[in-house]
Design a protein around this motif. Structure first.
Motif, PDB file in Angstrom:
ATOM      1  N   CYS A 399      34.770  38.281  27.178  1.00  0.00           N
ATOM      2  CA  CYS A 399      34.828  36.959  27.794  1.00  0.00           C
ATOM      3  C   CYS A 399      35.464  35.980  26.829  1.00  0.00           C
ATOM      4  CB  CYS A 399      33.428  36.476  28.175  1.00  0.00           C
ATOM      5  SG  CYS A 399      33.412  34.829  28.950  1.00  0.00           S
ATOM      6  N   ASN A 421      38.953  40.747  32.653  1.00  0.00           N
ATOM      7  CA  ASN A 421      38.081  40.110  31.671  1.00  0.00           C
ATOM      8  C   ASN A 421      37.632  38.773  32.245  1.00  0.00           C
ATOM      9  OD1 ASN A 421      38.378  41.815  29.074  1.00  0.00           O
ATOM     10  ND2 ASN A 421      40.495  41.463  29.676  1.00  0.00           N
ATOM     11  N   PHE A 422      36.532  38.281  31.738  1.00  0.00           N
ATOM     12  CA  PHE A 422      36.100  36.932  32.077  1.00  0.00           C
ATOM     13  C   PHE A 422      36.907  35.948  31.234  1.00  0.00           C
ATOM     14  CE2 PHE A 422      32.771  39.570  33.528  1.00  0.00           C
ATOM     15  CZ  PHE A 422      32.001  38.874  34.453  1.00  0.00           C
ATOM     16  N   PHE A 496      27.782  36.612  32.338  1.00  0.00           N
ATOM     17  CA  PHE A 496      28.694  37.615  31.771  1.00  0.00           C
ATOM     18  C   PHE A 496      27.925  38.766  31.138  1.00  0.00           C
ATOM     19  CE2 PHE A 496      30.537  38.791  27.560  1.00  0.00           C
ATOM     20  CZ  PHE A 496      31.478  39.699  28.022  1.00  0.00           C
ATOM     21  N   ALA A 500      27.815  42.566  32.248  1.00  0.00           N
ATOM     22  CA  ALA A 500      28.416  43.493  31.292  1.00  0.00           C
ATOM     23  C   ALA A 500      27.476  44.622  30.913  1.00  0.00           C
ATOM     24  CB  ALA A 500      28.847  42.739  30.033  1.00  0.00           C
TER      25      ALA A 500
END
Length: 515
Positions: A399, A421-422, A496, A500
């Motif tokens: 992230c 991806n963040f 996140f 994740a």
């Protein structure tokens, strides 16, 4: 008849070994402000958890009837213990026996210890105080010949870097193989003033005309600034505490995942001061560490490598109890522009995160790689592309938060562009192939030089172009995932890490970690 006499001899031999190098040498060692190796092991590990392996190793002296009269123990003590309740392998040099140099048993014990950590999939803790290698010059006369330099243990050392967490503490004068063992770690610490590290000590370098003290040659002020060692502490006790903290974020091996702890902080905490954390004036700097500490769980940030590669800050932390690897730009050094050491620090840290399955949080404010004659001579681009390779080799969840600048090739590597991806941006963020102030003269050279008032023309062009650099313009084109209120960052990071967590996969990395 029982075996009691032999059992009594075990106790007798262990009692002799417990004397280490003898009363006089132990007294000199402690007078220098250092703990003995057995005191160090006890202080570094959980109480009464140490199970020694090879306690009878050493050199015995016998009388004419073959009876033991004295015993010099091996100057490396090893075994299994627990740190924070978790099993580890621990090895410690005994400086009171021949200054920690090899005595014939050390080599085998070193190899055994490294293999034990690898095969049992346990973290390795090294307490280094000596050479731990081929021994002193006196060894030549003892053996009657010289040995070709070998590193029998090194295949295990390298293998462990990609298998289990390795922590090394330099607790005295560390040279040669001992120095290499400290540097070949995921995390290393030196004790100020009492620890030094070098390829060869002052008596040897004096032969090339350099007359320096041990601290001048290889003190912590040298090696924590050049990246050979990660951090320095004031006392041995503080070094042992660093071992505990560092290992608490990592799994026991690559075959496990980093464990979550019970959350102690509100995952949706909003801090008002983040609204003004980034100055509106892009020429003004700000402190990045308070921002990092605000976004992660309170008190969880463990910075590593603070004194080298200073354009970035790296460390381990927790977000809602989940361990993460944090990278953040530091505008106080070169405006956040990367030099070779910063890129090297980034590469090594990302490799470690990849090895031990740690999600990465990247706070981005980078003006690119450093520029100028000195930067080019230093080969910054070579270090830079290795850092970019580390990003594109990484598969751990990632992230990025763009908090201010993102320019040039260096910023292009703020995350892997070939996978999801963040990524978020604060309203203070701005980006491009290069900063506007650095590119106007090239892009609009003819227009500026041809104007009646070049200064006014340049200002008009800059204002016109800047009006197009708002992050909202990029958001309209979906060039950025989301522009966010800085106060919402912690809540988004908490989401996140929760998403994740199930994506992390245990197992050996696809490539070996480079020390």
């Amino acid at each position: 008849m029982s075996w009691q006499p032999e059992v009594d001899e075990i106790a007798y031999r262990r009692a002799l070994a417990a004397k280490l190098g003898g009363e006089d040498k132990v007294a000199r060692h402690k007078a220098a402000g250092k703990l003995t190796v057995r005191e160090r092991i006890d202080a570094c590990t959980d109480a009464q958890s140490f199970v020694e392996v090879g306690s009878l190793t050493g050199s015995g002296q016998y009388d004419g009837l073959g009876r033991l009269t004295d015993f010099t123990p091996s100057n490396l003590i090893m075994g299994r213990a627990r740190v924070g309740g978790r099993p580890v392998v621990v090895v410690g040099d005994d400086f009171t026996v021949r200054g920690g140099a090899n005595d014939g048993a050390v080599g085998d014990k070193l190899i055994f210890a490294e293999k034990m950590a690898h095969d049992l999939r346990l973290p390795m803790v090294r307490l280094v105080d000596g050479t731990g290698g081929g021994g002193s010059v006196r060894n030549i006369e003892t053996k009657g010949y010289t040995s070709v330099p070998t590193m029998k243990v090194w295949s295990q050392v390298v293998q462990n870097l990609s298998t289990v967490p390795v922590v090394s503490l330099a607790l005295g004068s560390v040279a040669g193989m001992g120095a290499a063992r400290v540097a070949s770690s995921h995390y290393s610490v030196m004790v100020k003033e009492t620890a030094q590290l070098f390829n060869a000590g002052p008596p040897v370098v004096a032969r090339i005309g350099q007359n320096v003290t041990k601290n001048e040659l290889g003190g912590s002020q040298v090696h924590t600034r050049n990246g050979v060692v990660d951090d320095e502490v004031a006392t041995e006790q503080e070094a042992f505490e660093r071992v505990r903290r560092f290992l608490s974020y990592l799994p026991s091996s690559v075959y496990e995942l980093p464990a979550r702890t019970a959350p102690q902080d509100d995952p949706r905490r909003r801090d008002e001061w983040l609204l003004s954390a980034i100055p509106r004036d892009g020429r003004k700097v700000y402190k990045i560490r308070p921002i990092v500490e605000c976004l992660v769980d309170e008190g969880s940030f463990l910075e590593t490598g603070r004194h080298w590669g200073r354009a970035i800050v790296t460390g381990l932390a927790r977000i809602d109890g989940w361990p993460v690897a944090v990278v953040a730009s530091d505008p106080y050094f070169y405006g956040g522009g990367w030099d070779g050491p910063s890129a090297e620090k980034f590469t090594r840290f990302v490799d470690m995160a990849q090895t031990f399955h740690l999600p990465v949080v990247n706070l981005v404010d980078i003006a690119g790689f450093q520029i100028g004659v000195e930067a080019e001579k230093a080969g910054v681009m070579r270090y830079g592309v290795r850092a970019l390779a580390a990003v594109y080799q990484a598969t751990v969840p990632w992230c990025s938060i763009l908090i201010r600048r993102a320019y040039g090739v260096a910023a292009a590597g703020h995350q892997h562009m070939g996978r999801f991806n963040f990524r978020y941006a604060w309203p203070s963020a701005n980006w491009g192939s290069l900063p506007i102030e650095g590119g106007l003269e090239v892009a609009y050279k003819a227009e500026i030089e041809g104007a009646d008032d070049p200064v006014q023309k340049r200002a008009e062009i800059e204002q016109r172009v800047r009006s197009l650099t708002s992050p909202f313009r990029t958001a309209e084109a979906f060039g950025i995932d989301e522009v966010i209120d800085p106060r919402d960052t912690r809540a988004l990071l908490s989401e996140f890490v929760e998403l994740a967590a199930p994506l992390r996969e245990a197992g050996a990395p696809q490539f070996g970690l480079r020390p």
